[in-house]
Design an enzyme around this catalytic site. Structure first.
Site, mmCIF file in Angstrom:
data_model
loop_
_atom_site.group_PDB
_atom_site.id
_atom_site.type_symbol
_atom_site.label_atom_id
_atom_site.label_comp_id
_atom_site.label_asym_id
_atom_site.label_seq_id
_atom_site.Cartn_x
_atom_site.Cartn_y
_atom_site.Cartn_z
ATOM 1 N N LYS A 1 0.832 -1.200 0.000
ATOM 2 C CA LYS A 1 0.000 0.000 0.000
ATOM 3 C C LYS A 1 0.871 1.257 0.000
ATOM 4 C CE LYS A 1 -3.753 0.040 2.476
ATOM 5 N NZ LYS A 1 -4.696 0.101 3.628
ATOM 6 N N GLU B 1 10.123 -5.355 4.188
ATOM 7 C CA GLU B 1 10.425 -6.647 3.574
ATOM 8 C C GLU B 1 10.087 -6.637 2.076
ATOM 9 O OE1 GLU B 1 8.917 -7.449 7.822
ATOM 10 O OE2 GLU B 1 8.417 -6.128 6.138
ATOM 11 N N HIS C 1 -0.764 -38.276 12.236
ATOM 12 C CA HIS C 1 0.479 -38.954 12.612
ATOM 13 C C HIS C 1 1.477 -37.981 13.244
ATOM 14 C CE1 HIS C 1 -0.557 -42.782 10.642
ATOM 15 N NE2 HIS C 1 -1.247 -42.013 9.832
ATOM 16 N N LYS D 1 7.722 -3.465 13.823
ATOM 17 C CA LYS D 1 8.337 -2.840 12.648
ATOM 18 C C LYS D 1 9.276 -1.707 13.064
ATOM 19 C CE LYS D 1 4.538 -3.703 9.379
ATOM 20 N NZ LYS D 1 3.488 -3.039 8.569
ATOM 21 N N ARG E 1 -5.193 -8.064 5.795
ATOM 22 C CA ARG E 1 -5.611 -9.459 5.881
ATOM 23 C C ARG E 1 -6.958 -9.713 5.204
ATOM 24 N NH1 ARG E 1 -5.170 -6.850 10.536
ATOM 25 N NH2 ARG E 1 -6.885 -6.593 12.018
ATOM 26 N N GLU F 1 -4.255 -11.715 14.393
ATOM 27 C CA GLU F 1 -3.971 -10.295 14.203
ATOM 28 C C GLU F 1 -5.226 -9.467 14.481
ATOM 29 O OE1 GLU F 1 -0.823 -8.874 11.300
ATOM 30 O OE2 GLU F 1 -2.629 -8.179 10.278
#
Length: 552
Positions: free
Chosen positions: A209, A215, A387, A515, A271, A356
């Site tokens: 955005k 990152e 398992h 951050k 999200r 979040e």
């Protein structure tokens, strides 16, 4: 308006506490034995999904009391406020209008006095044109070769939602395009992706955005340099790089043509952004018609959530069950168990969506909560989990409610594989319900040829308490429309829980703190001087980094 005081002081909460004390020791086995219609009583259908919630530690009285709590908390009004575009994200002074992105109805949706639907529809139309050009080889790379690979560069919601939907809908992919997701700021991740690609046939989509996410921008610049180092030129960047961002100035400075920058809006949280142009890599993979079907499935679930009475409202029922376990049984985790290889990314997406959103410790007005909120979300796919971690589900000292998620038909029918997969799913939920008593264990061991004395020694190890709750969500097949409805179901379940707990499900200030601190730590790691201004542990770890870097 309904009750506005502390949640734990409400009449419905106190009634639920008293009800819990009466039924908490009851075993679901007995309820099934007493009521042959329990499966029909506790079952719902919506938007192509069916929810069996009969294997929960509830009675009809439980549900009646939980629904009373929902009404006391003004849940219908809060749901309406979300769909009407009211500023429900108060800490950021924004609405939460991801539902507008998949609005197939004729309702105008207003933000600051402006109908946002024309801009949304125009963006989908631009996505359609973009996909048509790429998929029909009308837009090619700098050597005039068609694209074979698309790399989506983003993190958080710009990564998890699209990756989930891309995996879930792999049977619908265009076989000529490979879609890759680059998120982690890790040299190994980007190296493993880029070493398989040809820069002449690779398209990059930068998803940020602000066009400044640490990152994402680091990975984007590395991909840009890789492209320039391997045959591309500055003038070719516009043919190979596109963006989804609200910062047009930074994206064009990077080398992206303005016509290839798709918008993001403040009223869509990361999200929840799959449904926007963030879903562009998915649309390239499955085609715009299938992408529209994904949106349509979400819209059908939206309409169900918006209009269905509380007692027949699937997201509301799931939210209330979560409150029942978290706040009255003291449960602190919830397992997501898809029995479908294509849905293997669902637990990771729901981790972000739920944790979040509802990992909060103050109410909307800033008051500290005096009750637990969002649980830890975890899980894994199919029989693999049986398992691995199912042992804890069956015999651990605490229980974790489970959602079993299962298509009744496979995209790849081979022999009786799918029947075996479904049988495993059903038997796991049955075992969690029924368990095995010590007497049953002894009888079983004696029947196998063991002496009574030996059986009595071994039997305690084979006791499984049962009475462990689960939902089963099932549907005919994992189609785009069904996957859209499934993701939207969980979005609304999480939102409804946040509304019940009176927390803001649409901000994430804890993420923001990490951050900011990360930037300071990075400066210290890149400096050759001794660190200062951190706690003793962080100073020590920074020194260790400096020391070990010199060893290699």
């Amino acid at each position: 308006m309904g009750y506005t005081g502390s949640l734990t002081q409400s009449a419905a909460w106190k009634d639920l506490q008293e009800h819990y004390s009466r039924i908490s020791d009851h075993h679901m086995r007995d309820w099934f034995n007493e009521d042959p219609n329990r499966f029909d009583t506790f079952q719902l259908e919506a938007a192509g999904l069916t929810l069996d919630y009969s294997k929960n530690r509830i009675t009809e009285d439980t549900m009646s009391l939980l629904l009373s709590l929902a009404r006391e908390q003004d849940l219908p009004a809060k749901i309406g406020a979300m769909f009407n575009g009211e500023t429900i994200n108060r800490s950021e002074n924004r609405p939460a209008l991801h539902t507008a992105l998949r609005n197939f109805g004729d309702r105008d949706i207003m933000v600051d006095g402006e109908n946002i639907m024309p801009e949304i529809r125009e963006t989908v139309h631009r996505m359609e044109e973009f996909c048509w050009k790429i998929r029909r080889n009308q837009w090619r790379g700098y050597t005039n070769k068609p694209f074979t690979d698309v790399v989506s560069i983003g993190i958080g919601g710009s990564f998890l939602g699209p990756k989930l939907a891309s995996s879930a809908l792999k049977p619908y992919w265009d076989s000529r395009l490979n879609i890759h997701y680059l998120a982690n700021i890790d040299g190994s991740h980007i190296t493993e992706i880029l070493k398989r690609l040809d820069p002449a046939t690779t398209l990059f989509i930068i998803q940020s955005k602000s066009f400044g996410t640490q990152e994402t921008l680091k990975n984007a610049n590395a991909c840009r340099q890789w492209f320039l180092d391997n045959g591309g030129t500055e003038g070719d960047l516009c043919k190979h790089f596109t963006a989804v961002s609200s910062n047009v100035e930074k994206a064009t400075a990077f080398g992206i043509s303005e016509e290839n920058i798709f918008p993001m809006w403040d009223w869509v949280g990361g999200r929840y952004s799959l449904w926007s142009a963030i879903g562009l890599p998915l649309a390239l993979a499955i085609g715009i018609d299938n992408f529209r079907d994904l949106l349509r499935g979400a819209y059908l679930m939206d309409e169900h959530f918006r209009t269905a009475p509380l007692e027949h409202n699937m997201p509301v029922i799931m939210a209330l069950l979560g409150v029942w376990y978290v706040n009255f049984f003291g449960v602190n985790s919830h397992a997501i168990l898809p029995y479908d290889h294509y849905l293997r990314s669902l637990p990771a997406h729901l981790q972000q969506l739920d944790m979040e959103s509802n990992g909060k410790s103050v109410t909307i007005d800033g008051s500290k909560v005096n009750y637990n909120t969002g649980p830890v979300i975890w899980g894994g796919v199919g029989t693999n989990g049986q398992h691995a971690f199912h042992q804890l589900l069956h015999q651990g000292t605490h229980f974790s409610p489970c959602d079993f998620i299962m298509p009744m038909n496979s995209h790849n029918p081979i022999d009786n594989f799918h029947a075996m997969l479904v049988s495993n799913c059903l038997s796991q939920s049955q075992a969690l319900l029924q368990g095995k008593s010590e007497d049953e264990a002894i009888e079983e061991l004696v029947a196998s040829g063991m002496s009574k004395a030996e059986a009595m020694v071994l039997a305690p190890h084979k006791v499984i308490p049962g009475n462990r709750p689960s939902n089963t969500l099932y549907f005919p097949k994992s189609t785009p429309q069904v996957v859209g409805a499934l993701i939207a179901l969980y979005e609304h379940k999480v939102a409804a829980q946040g509304m019940l707990w009176d927390v803001n499900s649409f901000d994430q200030w804890g993420v923001e703190l990490g951050k900011k601190l990360g930037n300071k730590v990075l400066d210290a790691l890149e400096s050759q001087s001794a660190p200062d201004g951190f706690d003793g542990s962080t100073n020590g770890l920074i020194n260790a980094f400096h020391r070990m870097q010199k060893l290699l």
